[in-house]
Scaffold this motif. Sequence first.
Motif, short mmCIF file in Angstrom:
data_model
loop_
_atom_site.label_atom_id
_atom_site.label_comp_id
_atom_site.label_asym_id
_atom_site.label_seq_id
_atom_site.Cartn_x
_atom_site.Cartn_y
_atom_site.Cartn_z
N UNK A 161 -31.07 -31.70 -13.88
CA UNK A 161 -29.94 -30.81 -13.60
C UNK A 161 -29.61 -30.14 -14.93
N UNK A 162 -30.06 -28.90 -15.07
CA UNK A 162 -30.13 -28.20 -16.35
C UNK A 162 -29.04 -27.14 -16.46
N UNK A 163 -28.15 -27.32 -17.43
CA UNK A 163 -27.07 -26.37 -17.67
C UNK A 163 -27.61 -25.19 -18.47
N UNK A 164 -27.48 -24.01 -17.90
CA UNK A 164 -28.04 -22.82 -18.53
C UNK A 164 -27.29 -21.60 -18.00
N UNK A 165 -26.70 -20.83 -18.89
CA UNK A 165 -26.06 -19.60 -18.42
C UNK A 165 -26.75 -18.36 -18.97
N UNK A 166 -27.90 -18.58 -19.64
CA UNK A 166 -28.65 -17.45 -20.18
C UNK A 166 -29.57 -16.81 -19.17
N UNK A 167 -30.13 -17.63 -18.28
CA UNK A 167 -31.06 -17.14 -17.27
C UNK A 167 -32.04 -16.13 -17.86
N UNK A 168 -32.94 -16.65 -18.68
CA UNK A 168 -33.89 -15.78 -19.38
C UNK A 168 -35.26 -16.45 -19.46
N UNK A 169 -36.09 -15.98 -20.38
CA UNK A 169 -37.42 -16.54 -20.55
C UNK A 169 -37.40 -18.01 -20.93
N UNK A 170 -36.38 -18.42 -21.69
CA UNK A 170 -36.27 -19.83 -22.07
C UNK A 170 -36.02 -20.68 -20.82
N UNK A 171 -35.22 -20.18 -19.89
CA UNK A 171 -34.97 -20.88 -18.64
C UNK A 171 -36.27 -21.07 -17.86
N UNK A 172 -37.03 -19.98 -17.73
CA UNK A 172 -38.29 -20.03 -16.99
C UNK A 172 -39.28 -20.98 -17.65
N UNK A 173 -39.32 -20.95 -18.97
CA UNK A 173 -40.22 -21.84 -19.72
C UNK A 173 -39.84 -23.30 -19.49
N UNK A 174 -38.55 -23.60 -19.50
CA UNK A 174 -38.09 -24.97 -19.27
C UNK A 174 -38.48 -25.42 -17.85
N UNK A 175 -38.26 -24.56 -16.87
CA UNK A 175 -38.59 -24.90 -15.48
C UNK A 175 -40.09 -25.16 -15.35
N UNK A 176 -40.90 -24.31 -15.97
CA UNK A 176 -42.35 -24.49 -15.91
C UNK A 176 -42.75 -25.81 -16.58
N UNK A 177 -42.20 -26.08 -17.75
CA UNK A 177 -42.51 -27.30 -18.49
C UNK A 177 -42.16 -28.53 -17.64
N UNK A 178 -41.01 -28.52 -17.01
CA UNK A 178 -40.60 -29.65 -16.16
C UNK A 178 -41.50 -29.75 -14.92
N UNK A 179 -41.80 -28.62 -14.31
CA UNK A 179 -42.65 -28.62 -13.11
C UNK A 179 -44.04 -29.16 -13.43
N UNK A 180 -44.55 -28.81 -14.60
CA UNK A 180 -45.86 -29.31 -15.02
C UNK A 180 -45.86 -30.84 -15.15
#
Length: 168
Positions: free
Chosen positions: A58-77
Amino acid sequence: MKKYLTVFFAALTLLFCCGCVVAPNGNKPALGVWWWDGNLSADTYLSFAEENGVTEVYYCDDGFNGQSASFIKNAADRGMKVYWLAGEYQWLRNDEPMYALIDGFVQFQSNSEYRFEGIHLDVEPHQDPDFERDRALLINSLVSLAYGLSVEYPDIKFEYDPFGWTMK
Protein backbone atom coordinates in the motif's frame (compact mmCIF):
# COMPACT_ATOMS: atom_id res chain seq x y z
CA MET A 1 15.54 7.62 9.28
CA LYS A 2 16.29 5.07 12.00
CA LYS A 3 12.81 5.69 13.45
CA TYR A 4 11.20 4.94 10.06
CA LEU A 5 13.21 1.74 9.69
CA THR A 6 12.26 0.55 13.16
CA VAL A 7 8.56 1.21 12.56
CA PHE A 8 8.71 -0.36 9.09
CA PHE A 9 10.40 -3.55 10.29
CA ALA A 10 8.13 -3.84 13.33
CA ALA A 11 5.03 -3.48 11.15
CA LEU A 12 6.37 -5.90 8.58
CA THR A 13 7.21 -8.46 11.28
CA LEU A 14 3.72 -8.18 12.73
CA LEU A 15 2.17 -8.51 9.30
CA PHE A 16 4.40 -11.49 8.49
CA CYS A 17 3.34 -13.28 11.65
CA CYS A 18 -0.32 -12.66 10.85
CA GLY A 19 0.29 -13.93 7.30
CA CYS A 20 1.29 -17.35 8.62
CA VAL A 21 -2.37 -18.16 9.15
CA VAL A 22 -3.91 -20.37 6.47
CA ALA A 23 -7.41 -19.59 5.26
CA PRO A 24 -10.09 -22.33 5.33
CA ASN A 25 -9.70 -22.88 1.57
CA GLY A 26 -6.00 -23.74 2.10
CA ASN A 27 -4.66 -20.50 0.63
CA LYS A 28 -2.54 -18.05 2.53
CA PRO A 29 -4.28 -14.70 2.93
CA ALA A 30 -2.81 -11.59 1.36
CA LEU A 31 0.08 -10.16 3.33
CA GLY A 32 0.37 -6.39 2.95
CA VAL A 33 2.66 -3.64 4.11
CA TRP A 34 1.95 0.09 4.34
CA TRP A 35 4.59 2.21 2.61
CA TRP A 36 4.10 5.82 3.70
CA ASP A 37 7.64 7.05 2.93
CA GLY A 38 8.37 7.29 -0.80
CA ASN A 39 11.99 8.20 -0.07
CA LEU A 40 12.91 4.71 1.16
CA SER A 41 15.10 2.62 -1.14
CA ALA A 42 12.64 0.61 -3.21
CA ASP A 43 15.09 -2.16 -4.10
CA THR A 44 16.18 -2.76 -0.52
CA TYR A 45 12.72 -2.79 1.00
CA LEU A 46 10.99 -4.62 -1.82
CA SER A 47 13.67 -7.31 -1.58
CA PHE A 48 13.04 -7.58 2.16
CA ALA A 49 9.28 -7.68 1.59
CA GLU A 50 9.63 -10.34 -1.10
CA GLU A 51 11.82 -12.50 1.16
CA ASN A 52 9.11 -12.30 3.83
CA GLY A 53 6.15 -13.24 1.66
CA VAL A 54 4.55 -9.82 1.22
CA THR A 55 1.94 -9.96 -1.56
CA GLU A 56 0.55 -6.40 -1.44
CA VAL A 57 2.13 -3.00 -0.97
CA TYR A 58 0.00 0.00 0.00
CA TYR A 59 2.14 2.78 -1.46
CA CYS A 60 1.64 6.44 -0.58
CA ASP A 61 2.34 8.56 -3.63
CA ASP A 62 0.89 11.85 -4.77
CA GLY A 63 3.32 12.42 -7.63
CA PHE A 64 1.81 9.89 -10.03
CA ASN A 65 4.77 9.94 -12.39
CA GLY A 66 7.52 7.75 -13.84
CA GLN A 67 8.78 6.94 -10.34
CA SER A 68 5.33 5.58 -9.47
CA ALA A 69 5.27 3.39 -12.58
CA SER A 70 8.80 2.16 -11.88
CA PHE A 71 7.88 1.23 -8.31
CA ILE A 72 4.77 -0.65 -9.49
CA LYS A 73 6.81 -2.53 -12.11
CA ASN A 74 9.54 -3.38 -9.58
CA ALA A 75 6.95 -4.74 -7.13
CA ALA A 76 5.06 -6.63 -9.85
CA ASP A 77 8.30 -8.26 -10.98
CA ARG A 78 8.54 -9.62 -7.42
CA GLY A 79 4.95 -10.91 -7.43
CA MET A 80 3.46 -8.06 -5.40
CA LYS A 81 0.37 -5.98 -6.13
CA VAL A 82 0.60 -2.26 -5.43
CA TYR A 83 -2.35 -0.20 -4.22
CA TRP A 84 -2.25 3.56 -3.98
CA LEU A 85 -2.34 4.48 -0.28
CA ALA A 86 -3.88 7.72 0.92
CA GLY A 87 -5.77 8.91 3.92
CA GLU A 88 -6.59 11.96 5.96
CA TYR A 89 -9.24 12.01 8.68
CA GLN A 90 -10.06 15.56 7.56
CA TRP A 91 -11.63 14.09 4.42
CA LEU A 92 -14.58 13.03 6.56
CA ARG A 93 -15.49 16.69 6.98
CA ASN A 94 -14.27 17.95 3.59
CA ASP A 95 -13.71 15.40 0.84
CA GLU A 96 -12.77 17.85 -1.96
CA PRO A 97 -8.97 17.38 -1.48
CA MET A 98 -9.43 13.60 -1.66
CA TYR A 99 -11.39 13.82 -4.90
CA ALA A 100 -8.66 16.04 -6.40
CA LEU A 101 -6.06 13.38 -5.55
CA ILE A 102 -8.25 10.61 -6.98
CA ASP A 103 -8.56 12.60 -10.21
CA GLY A 104 -4.73 12.52 -10.39
CA PHE A 105 -4.84 8.78 -9.73
CA VAL A 106 -7.38 8.25 -12.54
CA GLN A 107 -5.25 10.27 -14.97
CA PHE A 108 -2.14 8.26 -14.01
CA GLN A 109 -4.01 4.97 -14.46
CA SER A 110 -5.18 5.95 -17.94
CA ASN A 111 -1.71 7.10 -19.08
CA SER A 112 0.62 4.57 -17.48
CA GLU A 113 1.74 1.15 -18.67
CA TYR A 114 2.13 0.08 -15.02
CA ARG A 115 -0.95 0.70 -12.90
CA PHE A 116 -2.04 0.45 -9.31
CA GLU A 117 -4.36 -2.45 -8.44
CA GLY A 118 -6.72 -0.03 -6.75
CA ILE A 119 -6.92 2.48 -3.91
CA HIS A 120 -6.27 1.62 -0.28
CA LEU A 121 -7.81 4.39 1.84
CA ASP A 122 -6.62 4.79 5.39
CA VAL A 123 -9.19 7.31 6.62
CA GLU A 124 -9.46 6.80 10.37
CA PRO A 125 -12.32 8.64 12.08
CA HIS A 126 -10.80 8.16 15.54
CA GLN A 127 -7.93 10.50 14.60
CA ASP A 128 -10.30 13.46 14.52
CA PRO A 129 -9.75 15.50 17.70
CA ASP A 130 -13.53 15.68 18.18
CA PHE A 131 -14.12 11.97 17.62
CA GLU A 132 -15.68 11.29 21.03
CA ARG A 133 -18.15 14.12 20.59
CA ASP A 134 -18.82 13.55 16.87
CA ARG A 135 -18.41 9.76 16.69
CA ALA A 136 -21.73 9.04 14.91
CA LEU A 137 -21.25 11.92 12.46
CA LEU A 138 -17.72 10.82 11.55
CA ILE A 139 -18.57 7.15 11.13
CA ASN A 140 -21.59 8.07 9.02
CA SER A 141 -19.32 10.32 6.96
CA LEU A 142 -16.94 7.40 6.38
CA VAL A 143 -19.75 5.14 5.22
CA SER A 144 -21.10 7.91 2.98
CA LEU A 145 -17.62 8.54 1.61
CA ALA A 146 -17.17 4.83 0.77
CA TYR A 147 -20.57 4.66 -0.88
CA GLY A 148 -19.99 7.88 -2.82
CA LEU A 149 -16.64 6.64 -4.12
CA SER A 150 -18.15 3.35 -5.27
CA VAL A 151 -20.81 5.27 -7.21
CA GLU A 152 -18.45 7.91 -8.62
CA TYR A 153 -15.70 5.44 -9.57
CA PRO A 154 -17.35 2.05 -10.17
CA ASP A 155 -14.31 0.63 -12.00
CA ILE A 156 -11.84 1.26 -9.17
CA LYS A 157 -11.25 -1.30 -6.44
CA PHE A 158 -11.31 0.47 -3.08
CA GLU A 159 -10.01 -0.97 0.19
CA TYR A 160 -10.54 0.68 3.55
CA ASP A 161 -8.37 0.30 6.65
CA PRO A 162 -10.78 1.12 9.45
CA PHE A 163 -13.03 -1.85 8.77
CA GLY A 164 -10.85 -4.15 6.68
CA TRP A 165 -13.35 -4.23 3.81
CA THR A 166 -13.16 -3.91 0.06
CA MET A 167 -15.65 -2.37 -2.37
CA LYS A 168 -15.71 -2.80 -6.13
